[in-house]
Design a protein around this motif. Structure first.
Motif, PDB file in Angstrom:
ATOM      1  N   ALA A 131      37.878  46.640  42.500  1.00  0.00           N
ATOM      2  CA  ALA A 131      38.972  46.292  43.402  1.00  0.00           C
ATOM      3  C   ALA A 131      39.837  45.155  42.873  1.00  0.00           C
ATOM      4  O   ALA A 131      40.923  44.919  43.386  1.00  0.00           O
ATOM      5  CB  ALA A 131      38.403  45.901  44.767  1.00  0.00           C
ATOM      6  N   GLY A 132      39.351  44.423  41.858  1.00  0.00           N
ATOM      7  CA  GLY A 132      40.124  43.302  41.339  1.00  0.00           C
ATOM      8  C   GLY A 132      39.287  42.379  40.492  1.00  0.00           C
ATOM      9  O   GLY A 132      38.179  42.736  40.062  1.00  0.00           O
ATOM     10  N   THR A 133      39.806  41.179  40.292  1.00  0.00           N
ATOM     11  CA  THR A 133      39.137  40.204  39.447  1.00  0.00           C
ATOM     12  C   THR A 133      39.501  38.784  39.906  1.00  0.00           C
ATOM     13  O   THR A 133      40.537  38.576  40.531  1.00  0.00           O
ATOM     14  CB  THR A 133      39.512  40.408  37.962  1.00  0.00           C
ATOM     15  OG1 THR A 133      38.778  39.502  37.152  1.00  0.00           O
ATOM     16  CG2 THR A 133      40.987  40.232  37.712  1.00  0.00           C
ATOM     17  N   SER A 134      38.636  37.836  39.597  1.00  0.00           N
ATOM     18  CA  SER A 134      38.889  36.429  39.849  1.00  0.00           C
ATOM     19  C   SER A 134      38.105  35.625  38.814  1.00  0.00           C
ATOM     20  O   SER A 134      37.159  36.142  38.217  1.00  0.00           O
ATOM     21  CB  SER A 134      38.472  36.034  41.272  1.00  0.00           C
ATOM     22  OG  SER A 134      38.981  34.762  41.609  1.00  0.00           O
ATOM     23  N   SER A 135      38.504  34.365  38.631  1.00  0.00           N
ATOM     24  CA  SER A 135      37.889  33.564  37.578  1.00  0.00           C
ATOM     25  C   SER A 135      37.580  32.146  38.034  1.00  0.00           C
ATOM     26  O   SER A 135      38.279  31.584  38.867  1.00  0.00           O
ATOM     27  CB  SER A 135      38.830  33.471  36.369  1.00  0.00           C
ATOM     28  OG  SER A 135      39.047  34.726  35.782  1.00  0.00           O
ATOM     29  N   LEU A 168      36.285  22.413  39.467  1.00  0.00           N
ATOM     30  CA  LEU A 168      36.845  23.535  38.730  1.00  0.00           C
ATOM     31  C   LEU A 168      37.862  24.246  39.585  1.00  0.00           C
ATOM     32  O   LEU A 168      37.979  24.010  40.781  1.00  0.00           O
ATOM     33  CB  LEU A 168      35.748  24.493  38.263  1.00  0.00           C
ATOM     34  CG  LEU A 168      34.811  25.094  39.309  1.00  0.00           C
ATOM     35  CD1 LEU A 168      35.447  26.230  40.068  1.00  0.00           C
ATOM     36  CD2 LEU A 168      33.559  25.591  38.613  1.00  0.00           C
ATOM     37  N   GLU A 169      38.600  25.115  38.939  1.00  0.00           N
ATOM     38  CA  GLU A 169      39.603  25.912  39.634  1.00  0.00           C
ATOM     39  C   GLU A 169      39.086  27.330  39.790  1.00  0.00           C
ATOM     40  O   GLU A 169      38.399  27.859  38.916  1.00  0.00           O
ATOM     41  CB  GLU A 169      40.905  25.918  38.827  1.00  0.00           C
ATOM     42  CG  GLU A 169      42.032  26.648  39.504  1.00  0.00           C
ATOM     43  CD  GLU A 169      43.363  26.445  38.806  1.00  0.00           C
ATOM     44  OE1 GLU A 169      44.202  27.354  38.893  1.00  0.00           O
ATOM     45  OE2 GLU A 169      43.574  25.376  38.188  1.00  0.00           O
ATOM     46  N   ILE A 170      39.401  27.925  40.905  1.00  0.00           N
ATOM     47  CA  ILE A 170      39.191  29.351  41.107  1.00  0.00           C
ATOM     48  C   ILE A 170      40.580  29.959  41.110  1.00  0.00           C
ATOM     49  O   ILE A 170      41.447  29.542  41.879  1.00  0.00           O
ATOM     50  CB  ILE A 170      38.447  29.654  42.413  1.00  0.00           C
ATOM     51  CG1 ILE A 170      37.018  29.095  42.344  1.00  0.00           C
ATOM     52  CG2 ILE A 170      38.432  31.166  42.673  1.00  0.00           C
ATOM     53  CD1 ILE A 170      36.231  29.224  43.634  1.00  0.00           C
ATOM     54  N   GLY A 171      40.809  30.899  40.213  1.00  0.00           N
ATOM     55  CA  GLY A 171      42.149  31.455  40.106  1.00  0.00           C
ATOM     56  C   GLY A 171      42.177  32.763  39.364  1.00  0.00           C
ATOM     57  O   GLY A 171      41.139  33.374  39.109  1.00  0.00           O
ATOM     58  N   ALA A 172      43.383  33.160  38.985  1.00  0.00           N
ATOM     59  CA  ALA A 172      43.606  34.454  38.346  1.00  0.00           C
ATOM     60  C   ALA A 172      42.954  35.546  39.186  1.00  0.00           C
ATOM     61  O   ALA A 172      42.258  36.404  38.678  1.00  0.00           O
ATOM     62  CB  ALA A 172      43.095  34.447  36.915  1.00  0.00           C
ATOM     63  N   THR A 173      43.188  35.465  40.490  1.00  0.00           N
ATOM     64  CA  THR A 173      42.643  36.468  41.402  1.00  0.00           C
ATOM     65  C   THR A 173      43.682  37.557  41.587  1.00  0.00           C
ATOM     66  O   THR A 173      44.788  37.298  42.051  1.00  0.00           O
ATOM     67  CB  THR A 173      42.283  35.831  42.767  1.00  0.00           C
ATOM     68  OG1 THR A 173      41.337  34.782  42.547  1.00  0.00           O
ATOM     69  CG2 THR A 173      41.690  36.859  43.714  1.00  0.00           C
ATOM     70  N   TYR A 174      43.309  38.752  41.179  1.00  0.00           N
ATOM     71  CA  TYR A 174      44.164  39.918  41.318  1.00  0.00           C
ATOM     72  C   TYR A 174      43.385  40.929  42.147  1.00  0.00           C
ATOM     73  O   TYR A 174      42.247  41.263  41.802  1.00  0.00           O
ATOM     74  CB  TYR A 174      44.509  40.523  39.963  1.00  0.00           C
ATOM     75  CG  TYR A 174      45.001  39.514  38.944  1.00  0.00           C
ATOM     76  CD1 TYR A 174      46.126  38.731  39.197  1.00  0.00           C
ATOM     77  CD2 TYR A 174      44.344  39.337  37.741  1.00  0.00           C
ATOM     78  CE1 TYR A 174      46.568  37.804  38.271  1.00  0.00           C
ATOM     79  CE2 TYR A 174      44.788  38.419  36.809  1.00  0.00           C
ATOM     80  CZ  TYR A 174      45.898  37.660  37.077  1.00  0.00           C
ATOM     81  OH  TYR A 174      46.343  36.742  36.159  1.00  0.00           O
ATOM     82  N   LEU A 175      44.003  41.438  43.200  1.00  0.00           N
ATOM     83  CA  LEU A 175      43.326  42.333  44.127  1.00  0.00           C
ATOM     84  C   LEU A 175      44.198  43.556  44.374  1.00  0.00           C
ATOM     85  O   LEU A 175      45.426  43.435  44.531  1.00  0.00           O
ATOM     86  CB  LEU A 175      43.068  41.579  45.436  1.00  0.00           C
ATOM     87  CG  LEU A 175      42.095  42.172  46.423  1.00  0.00           C
ATOM     88  CD1 LEU A 175      40.705  42.347  45.807  1.00  0.00           C
ATOM     89  CD2 LEU A 175      41.999  41.275  47.649  1.00  0.00           C
ATOM     90  N   SER A 176      43.585  44.718  44.446  1.00  0.00           N
ATOM     91  CA  SER A 176      44.290  45.962  44.724  1.00  0.00           C
ATOM     92  C   SER A 176      45.048  45.838  46.050  1.00  0.00           C
ATOM     93  O   SER A 176      44.466  45.440  47.064  1.00  0.00           O
ATOM     94  CB  SER A 176      43.279  47.105  44.782  1.00  0.00           C
ATOM     95  OG  SER A 176      43.923  48.323  45.056  1.00  0.00           O
ATOM     96  N   PRO A 177      46.349  46.159  46.080  1.00  0.00           N
ATOM     97  CA  PRO A 177      47.155  45.979  47.294  1.00  0.00           C
ATOM     98  C   PRO A 177      46.600  46.606  48.576  1.00  0.00           C
ATOM     99  O   PRO A 177      46.763  46.006  49.638  1.00  0.00           O
ATOM    100  CB  PRO A 177      48.521  46.562  46.911  1.00  0.00           C
ATOM    101  CG  PRO A 177      48.609  46.330  45.448  1.00  0.00           C
ATOM    102  CD  PRO A 177      47.190  46.569  44.952  1.00  0.00           C
ATOM    103  N   PRO A 178      45.936  47.760  48.546  1.00  0.00           N
ATOM    104  CA  PRO A 178      45.389  48.273  49.808  1.00  0.00           C
ATOM    105  C   PRO A 178      44.365  47.327  50.458  1.00  0.00           C
ATOM    106  O   PRO A 178      44.095  47.443  51.648  1.00  0.00           O
ATOM    107  CB  PRO A 178      44.737  49.598  49.413  1.00  0.00           C
ATOM    108  CG  PRO A 178      45.469  50.032  48.191  1.00  0.00           C
ATOM    109  CD  PRO A 178      45.795  48.751  47.463  1.00  0.00           C
ATOM    110  N   LEU A 179      43.835  46.381  49.681  1.00  0.00           N
ATOM    111  CA  LEU A 179      42.856  45.436  50.218  1.00  0.00           C
ATOM    112  C   LEU A 179      43.496  44.123  50.672  1.00  0.00           C
ATOM    113  O   LEU A 179      42.803  43.272  51.222  1.00  0.00           O
ATOM    114  CB  LEU A 179      41.762  45.173  49.188  1.00  0.00           C
ATOM    115  CG  LEU A 179      40.944  46.418  48.834  1.00  0.00           C
ATOM    116  CD1 LEU A 179      40.013  46.139  47.680  1.00  0.00           C
ATOM    117  CD2 LEU A 179      40.190  46.925  50.042  1.00  0.00           C
TER     118      LEU A 179
END
Length: 184
Positions: A79-83, A94-105
């Motif tokens: 469904a996506g990714t995060s770092s 630390l940072e939590i970022g680069a979160t990409y999620l499928s638009p239907p979600l």
């Protein structure tokens, strides 16, 4: 805090699983889940043109060992990714970022559950704070971050350029462990 984080191989909340990113296996499925250009609207570099380009981009960001990328699976579908992103010049958190999620979600509880798992893991590993950021133009993302209970910090010019050629201004937010006084 110590880096890299010492985490179990997966973090689970019901049908949601966060697992370490595998460049060979995951890039094609991530590309399929994230192929909508709206996902990349506020992301420097814009949408990748192929699964190979996405894999190359993620691999480049993993170079240097300062990022730990996780795949978000929902009901066993990518469904996506995060770092987790570590800054050795400010090792208290630390940072939590680069979160990409499928638009239907979008608008579901998937982002919240993902961030809750990651935030809890960061604090369990000794982070004094967790930082999140978003483009100043991304009101939807900023609203989701504020719902986590984050405190907004001053916005500042980032090192990245948007796809329209303008330099990105990022809004920064921080969360602190429950029952603590903010520390820097």
């Amino acid at each position: 805090m110590d880096w890299p984080l010492t985490l179990r191989t997966a973090m689970v909340d019901g049908d949601l699983t966060l697992r370490p990113y595998n460049p060979v296996r995951d890039a094609p499925a991530l590309f399929e889940a994230l192929h909508d250009p709206i996902v990349w609207q506020h992301i420097p570099g814009g949408a990748p043109a192929s699964a190979t380009a996405l894999g190359t981009r993620l691999a480049r960001r993993l170079t240097g060992g300062l990022r730990s990328t996780w795949v978000i699976d929902v009901a066993e579908h990518v469904a996506g990714t995060s770092s987790f992103i570590f800054d050795p010049t400010d090792d208290a958190g630390l940072e939590i970022g680069a979160t990409y999620l499928s638009p239907p979600l979008w608008g579901t509880d998937v982002n919240r559950r993902t961030k809750d798992l990651m935030i809890d893991a960061a604090f369990a590993c000794g982070a004094n704070w967790v930082q999140l950021r978003t483009d100043e133009r991304n009101a939807r993302s900023a609203a989701a971050i504020l719902k986590l209970g984050a405190t907004e910090l001053p916005a500042r010019q980032d090192r990245w350029f948007r796809t329209d050629g303008t330099q990105r201004i990022s809004r920064f937010f921080r969360l602190y462990p429950p029952d603590t006084t903010p520390r820097t």
